[in-house]
Motif scaffolding. Sequence first.
Motif, PDB file in Angstrom:
ATOM      1  N   ALA A  81       0.830  -1.210   0.000  1.00 20.06           N
ATOM      2  CA  ALA A  81       0.000   0.000   0.000  1.00 20.06           C
ATOM      3  C   ALA A  81       0.860   1.252   0.000  1.00 20.06           C
ATOM      4  CB  ALA A  81      -0.926  -0.014   1.218  1.00 20.06           C
ATOM      5  N   GLY A  82       1.934   1.252   0.801  1.00 20.26           N
ATOM      6  CA  GLY A  82       2.804   2.419   0.853  1.00 20.26           C
ATOM      7  C   GLY A  82       3.491   2.685  -0.465  1.00 20.26           C
ATOM      8  N   ARG A  83       3.990   1.634  -1.116  1.00 20.46           N
ATOM      9  CA  ARG A  83       4.687   1.816  -2.392  1.00 20.46           C
ATOM     10  C   ARG A  83       3.753   2.311  -3.486  1.00 20.46           C
ATOM     11  NH1 ARG A  83       8.581  -3.562  -2.949  1.00 20.46           N
ATOM     12  NH2 ARG A  83      10.121  -2.984  -1.344  1.00 20.46           N
ATOM     13  N   VAL A  84       2.582   1.721  -3.578  1.00 20.12           N
ATOM     14  CA  VAL A  84       1.642   2.124  -4.634  1.00 20.12           C
ATOM     15  C   VAL A  84       1.146   3.547  -4.393  1.00 20.12           C
ATOM     16  CG1 VAL A  84      -0.609   1.631  -5.654  1.00 20.12           C
ATOM     17  CG2 VAL A  84       0.968  -0.241  -5.140  1.00 20.12           C
ATOM     18  N   THR A  85       0.838   3.875  -3.146  1.00 17.93           N
ATOM     19  CA  THR A  85       0.392   5.237  -2.835  1.00 17.93           C
ATOM     20  C   THR A  85       1.481   6.250  -3.125  1.00 17.93           C
ATOM     21  OG1 THR A  85      -1.064   4.384  -1.101  1.00 17.93           O
ATOM     22  CG2 THR A  85      -0.552   6.731  -1.044  1.00 17.93           C
ATOM     23  N   ALA A  86       2.721   5.922  -2.777  1.00 23.01           N
ATOM     24  CA  ALA A  86       3.832   6.837  -3.032  1.00 23.01           C
ATOM     25  C   ALA A  86       3.993   7.106  -4.520  1.00 23.01           C
ATOM     26  CB  ALA A  86       5.120   6.269  -2.444  1.00 23.01           C
ATOM     27  N   LEU A  87       3.909   6.057  -5.339  1.00 24.10           N
ATOM     28  CA  LEU A  87       4.039   6.256  -6.789  1.00 24.10           C
ATOM     29  C   LEU A  87       2.894   7.108  -7.323  1.00 24.10           C
ATOM     30  CD1 LEU A  87       5.364   5.744  -9.509  1.00 24.10           C
ATOM     31  CD2 LEU A  87       4.087   3.577  -9.635  1.00 24.10           C
ATOM     32  N   ALA A  88       1.665   6.824  -6.890  1.00 21.81           N
ATOM     33  CA  ALA A  88       0.526   7.612  -7.362  1.00 21.81           C
ATOM     34  C   ALA A  88       0.663   9.073  -6.940  1.00 21.81           C
ATOM     35  CB  ALA A  88      -0.775   7.023  -6.820  1.00 21.81           C
ATOM     36  N   MET A 120      13.967  26.044  -4.638  1.00 19.81           N
ATOM     37  CA  MET A 120      13.329  25.536  -5.847  1.00 19.81           C
ATOM     38  C   MET A 120      14.252  24.576  -6.588  1.00 19.81           C
ATOM     39  SD  MET A 120      10.691  25.472  -7.840  1.00 19.81           S
ATOM     40  CE  MET A 120       9.666  26.905  -7.545  1.00 19.81           C
ATOM     41  N   SER A 121      15.527  24.948  -6.721  1.00 17.23           N
ATOM     42  CA  SER A 121      16.485  24.074  -7.398  1.00 17.23           C
ATOM     43  C   SER A 121      16.692  22.785  -6.610  1.00 17.23           C
ATOM     44  CB  SER A 121      17.817  24.807  -7.570  1.00 17.23           C
ATOM     45  OG  SER A 121      18.781  23.961  -8.161  1.00 17.23           O
ATOM     46  N   VAL A 122      16.862  22.894  -5.303  1.00 13.92           N
ATOM     47  CA  VAL A 122      17.048  21.707  -4.478  1.00 13.92           C
ATOM     48  C   VAL A 122      15.811  20.816  -4.538  1.00 13.92           C
ATOM     49  CG1 VAL A 122      17.389  20.896  -2.111  1.00 13.92           C
ATOM     50  CG2 VAL A 122      18.702  22.840  -2.959  1.00 13.92           C
ATOM     51  N   GLY A 123      14.637  21.418  -4.498  1.00 13.62           N
ATOM     52  CA  GLY A 123      13.412  20.640  -4.563  1.00 13.62           C
ATOM     53  C   GLY A 123      13.259  19.903  -5.875  1.00 13.62           C
ATOM     54  N   THR A 124      13.682  20.508  -6.968  1.00 15.52           N
ATOM     55  CA  THR A 124      13.618  19.837  -8.262  1.00 15.52           C
ATOM     56  C   THR A 124      14.473  18.583  -8.264  1.00 15.52           C
ATOM     57  OG1 THR A 124      13.263  21.966  -9.347  1.00 15.52           O
ATOM     58  CG2 THR A 124      13.970  20.142 -10.723  1.00 15.52           C
ATOM     59  N   TRP A 125      15.661  18.671  -7.688  1.00 11.87           N
ATOM     60  CA  TRP A 125      16.547  17.511  -7.646  1.00 11.87           C
ATOM     61  C   TRP A 125      16.032  16.468  -6.659  1.00 11.87           C
ATOM     62  CZ3 TRP A 125      20.020  16.222 -11.088  1.00 11.87           C
ATOM     63  CH2 TRP A 125      20.534  17.209 -11.935  1.00 11.87           C
ATOM     64  N   ILE A 126      15.416  16.895  -5.577  1.00  9.57           N
ATOM     65  CA  ILE A 126      14.821  15.937  -4.637  1.00  9.57           C
ATOM     66  C   ILE A 126      13.728  15.141  -5.337  1.00  9.57           C
ATOM     67  CG2 ILE A 126      13.358  15.751  -2.590  1.00  9.57           C
ATOM     68  CD1 ILE A 126      14.924  18.083  -1.401  1.00  9.57           C
ATOM     69  N   LEU A 127      12.861  15.828  -6.061  1.00 12.39           N
ATOM     70  CA  LEU A 127      11.779  15.153  -6.781  1.00 12.39           C
ATOM     71  C   LEU A 127      12.329  14.225  -7.853  1.00 12.39           C
ATOM     72  CD1 LEU A 127       8.673  15.121  -6.810  1.00 12.39           C
ATOM     73  CD2 LEU A 127       8.754  16.856  -8.595  1.00 12.39           C
ATOM     74  N   THR A 128      13.405  14.657  -8.515  1.00  9.23           N
ATOM     75  CA  THR A 128      14.010  13.832  -9.564  1.00  9.23           C
ATOM     76  C   THR A 128      14.640  12.572  -8.980  1.00  9.23           C
ATOM     77  OG1 THR A 128      14.458  15.822 -10.868  1.00  9.23           O
ATOM     78  CG2 THR A 128      15.700  13.845 -11.432  1.00  9.23           C
ATOM     79  N   ALA A 129      15.241  12.672  -7.802  1.00  9.32           N
ATOM     80  CA  ALA A 129      15.842  11.497  -7.174  1.00  9.32           C
ATOM     81  C   ALA A 129      14.786  10.566  -6.585  1.00  9.32           C
ATOM     82  CB  ALA A 129      16.813  11.937  -6.082  1.00  9.32           C
ATOM     83  N   TYR A 130      13.725  11.159  -6.053  1.00 10.76           N
ATOM     84  CA  TYR A 130      12.711  10.347  -5.384  1.00 10.76           C
ATOM     85  C   TYR A 130      11.828   9.592  -6.374  1.00 10.76           C
ATOM     86  CZ  TYR A 130       8.541   9.172  -2.703  1.00 10.76           C
ATOM     87  OH  TYR A 130       7.495   8.498  -2.136  1.00 10.76           O
ATOM     88  N   GLY A 131      11.438  10.245  -7.467  1.00 10.64           N
ATOM     89  CA  GLY A 131      10.477   9.649  -8.397  1.00 10.64           C
ATOM     90  C   GLY A 131      10.885   8.287  -8.928  1.00 10.64           C
ATOM     91  N   PRO A 132      12.079   8.124  -9.531  1.00 13.99           N
ATOM     92  CA  PRO A 132      12.467   6.803 -10.036  1.00 13.99           C
ATOM     93  C   PRO A 132      12.549   5.740  -8.943  1.00 13.99           C
ATOM     94  CG  PRO A 132      13.837   8.519 -11.001  1.00 13.99           C
ATOM     95  CD  PRO A 132      13.041   9.169  -9.924  1.00 13.99           C
ATOM     96  N   ALA A 133      13.033   6.118  -7.754  1.00 15.49           N
ATOM     97  CA  ALA A 133      13.117   5.138  -6.676  1.00 15.49           C
ATOM     98  C   ALA A 133      11.729   4.664  -6.267  1.00 15.49           C
ATOM     99  CB  ALA A 133      13.850   5.745  -5.479  1.00 15.49           C
ATOM    100  N   ALA A 134      10.799   5.599  -6.108  1.00 17.45           N
ATOM    101  CA  ALA A 134       9.431   5.208  -5.753  1.00 17.45           C
ATOM    102  C   ALA A 134       8.792   4.381  -6.868  1.00 17.45           C
ATOM    103  CB  ALA A 134       8.598   6.457  -5.478  1.00 17.45           C
ATOM    104  N   GLY A 135       9.100   4.711  -8.124  1.00 18.34           N
ATOM    105  CA  GLY A 135       8.549   3.958  -9.241  1.00 18.34           C
ATOM    106  C   GLY A 135       9.055   2.524  -9.277  1.00 18.34           C
TER     107      GLY A 135
END
Length: 340
Positions: A81-88, A120-135
């Motif tokens: 549930a946590g993994r699927v919710t995180a990806l969504a 803003m720049s740091v947040g962009t890189w955080i989102l970029t690093a997090y997205g593939p891992a969660a996927g």
Amino acid sequence: MSSGANESGVTPAAGRRRRRAGEELAVPPAEFTSYYGRPILKPPVWTWEIAAYLFTGGLAAGSSLLAVGGQLTGRPALRRAGRVTALAAVTASGVLLVKDLGRPERFHHMLRVAKPTSPMSVGTWILTAYGPAAGLAAIAEVAPLLPDRGPWRPVRRVLPPVGWAAGVAAAAVAPALGTYTAVLLSDTAVPSWHDAYPDLPLVFAGSALASGAGAALIAVPPRQAGPARRLAVAGAALELFGAHRVETRHGLLAEPYRTGRPGRLLRAGRALTAAGVVGALLGARSRVVSALSGAALLAASVATRFGVFHAGVASARDPRYTVLPQRERLQRRQAGEQDG
């Protein structure tokens, strides 16, 4: 009437004597306006998509933390549930951010540089690093559905360890994902956001934990939802503590958090948070009560994020919240120089 008297027959000397005797002149209260009625600060041009982005980012972060807890404690339903919710949630975050930017390539352009001093720049890189891992962590959940024969056999065997590593990586980035948006708001010139910079991360961190717990309480059987219930209590306590500091420690700049639309949203968020925690504790054996408490926690997180967003916009539109705090800071600085 003497030549020195005014139209009311009171001479300047008599007026001075009356003032010396303690009579105060009536001065009309100051009105804080600006040229043509426009705000002194330009209000944020962000639309509702950014307020929703604040919520989905926190939901993704809280869900990843619960997912890694599930995989480390042998709770497959909680992990799934946590993994699927995180990806969504992180997918929704990307869509909302791109929609606010206007064109998808603008997100790509933000990755040309890494500027540690820019949230803003740091947040962009955080989102970029997090997205593939969660996927990757979420994709690994399809391994049991694949046939254990032919070319699918190695894929079925490789996915679980890849998902395990990806889940740990996503959980490692999750705290930054859940709180960087608070730093982003505080780094602006918007008065009520900027002044609350010590406390907004507490509110956002607690809200992220509570929303992740809420999603798990909806999707996970009660027998595996123990960590979600404990996380709901911890997140609610942190969120309410931070919200109390925001609304009581910042003088005039705390007013937008208590009044108008933001005040109504934040009060609703507190009530829903309390109801969600009580339901989570009392519904340990009831799937229906757990689901209702989870829905309350999710709704509370939405109300809190939108309340904070609208409070900042309100403070930028009213000149009082720009002028008066500046005058107070100037007076304190002058008083300090005189004392020195």
